[in-house]
Design a protein around this motif. Sequence first.
Motif, PDB file in Angstrom:
ATOM      1  N   THR A   1       0.872  -1.176   0.000  1.00  0.00           N
ATOM      2  CA  THR A   1       0.000   0.000   0.000  1.00  0.00           C
ATOM      3  C   THR A   1       0.907   1.223   0.000  1.00  0.00           C
TER       4      THR A   1
ATOM      5  N   THR B   1       1.614   5.351  -0.515  1.00  0.00           N
ATOM      6  CA  THR B   1       1.059   6.701  -0.468  1.00  0.00           C
ATOM      7  C   THR B   1       2.009   7.643  -1.197  1.00  0.00           C
TER       8      THR B   1
ATOM      9  N   TRP C   1      -5.830   2.253  -7.561  1.00  0.00           N
ATOM     10  CA  TRP C   1      -5.350   3.529  -7.018  1.00  0.00           C
ATOM     11  C   TRP C   1      -6.533   4.463  -6.811  1.00  0.00           C
TER      12      TRP C   1
ATOM     13  N   TYR D   1      -2.778  13.906  -2.684  1.00  0.00           N
ATOM     14  CA  TYR D   1      -2.211  12.601  -2.306  1.00  0.00           C
ATOM     15  C   TYR D   1      -2.993  11.482  -2.997  1.00  0.00           C
TER      16      TYR D   1
ATOM     17  N   VAL E   1      -3.281   7.012  -3.145  1.00  0.00           N
ATOM     18  CA  VAL E   1      -2.891   5.722  -2.570  1.00  0.00           C
ATOM     19  C   VAL E   1      -2.985   4.686  -3.693  1.00  0.00           C
TER      20      VAL E   1
END
Length: 337
Positions: A243, A245, A293, A301, A303
Amino acid sequence: MYKVAIIGASGYTGAQLVQLVQQHPSLTLAGTYVSENSADAGKNIGALHGNLAHVDATLTPISNEILVALTSQVDFIFLATPHEASHDWMPTLSSGRAKVLDLSGAFRLKDTAVFEQFYGFAHTQKNSLDVSVYGLAEWHEDKIANASVIAVPGCYPTASLTALKPLAENGLLDANVRPVINAVSGVSGAGRKASLTTSFFEVSLHAYGVLGHRHTPEIEAYLGTPVIFTPHLGNFKRGILATITVKLAPNVSQSQLDAVYQDAYNGKPIVRLRDSFPKIDDVAHTPFVDLHWKLDEASGYAVVTAAIDNVMKGAASQAIQCLNIMTKQPVETGLVL
Ligand SMILES: NC(=O)C1=CN([C@@H]2O[C@H](COP(=O)(O)OP(=O)(O)OC[C@H]3O[C@@H](n4cnc5c(N)ncnc54)[C@H](OP(=O)(O)O)[C@@H]3O)[C@@H](O)[C@H]2O)C=CC1
Ligand SMILES: CC(=O)N[C@@H](CCC(=O)OP(=O)(O)O)C(=O)O
């Protein structure tokens, strides 16, 4: 048919390779080897890995004579061995007509000072290192096609780079904020040899190698930008869920992000762009990388999640992908049935 030898065949990635070679339409298994003094020497592979009970393959102790003979007797040699063994044997193994695919980390980092810092021994095989090609199959196809030595990427770098390279290559990452990669691996990532850390009673879920894992420089070298990478050991057998960021460059939209991933992996059948966040069970025992995503447009931002099977796309099936590229076959040959 191409003849294939597997050294380190009794381990998790070696046994996976045996299975993949067995099911591949243009490969034939010419030999399966273990170390010179292996406790498993002389056994049939099925005695160790019951799923291979139907395979007639004896685990033969390797010797210098066999190493030399293999270079002219087979077309491809897979090294599913510790970094040190791959490092020491590569000049011999790559001296003949056989091409070598090394699953260890011995030939991935071109900077030998960084290598020594993270692997704990000096790299002395400069010539082999100079010719080795990093086998990230979706990204280095042209170089892989002509290589004689492939350094098959590590498992965490495979997941991380597949997720991040579309962003880095298209200038979508904010240059001032490092991508933060949190990844959880099943215990097979640590190999077959018993240890307290990977014993059933001890394994829970914990971070390890924090701010110092050897895959950090590997990811950074092939991404071209620094990252924060934190691996975790989870209480399951196989698979990695990463995962990640990232802070994107100003004003990137969700549709721009979608387009970048679609362009990057258009015509790449091993990478599956999912419409929801993937689970490890979606990819376990498969060669796929699943990606999804989501962007928070207000903060910039995003992820990104990548799921792979560490023993397959993180090692053995990526090696077969490279072989397919080297032999000009479709990349998914023998992998997607
Ligand atoms: N497991 C994973 O998910 C991944 C592993 N890798 C890398 O792939 C390589 C193999 O990993 P893995 O399959 O997990 O490891 P295992 O520990 O499961 O297996 C290692 C294999 O190498 C053999 N071996 C050990 N020492 C030597 C030696 N000196 N000479 C010849 N053979 C030897 C072992 O048999 P014996 O000791 O009986 O000889 C065994 O067959 C490692 O470099 C690892 O870092 C890379 C990506 C993912
Ligand atoms: C869970 C676990 O222990 N995983 C291994 C990574 C396995 C791998 O990718 O191997 P390479 O050594 O070839 O890079 C680790 O963190 O060392």
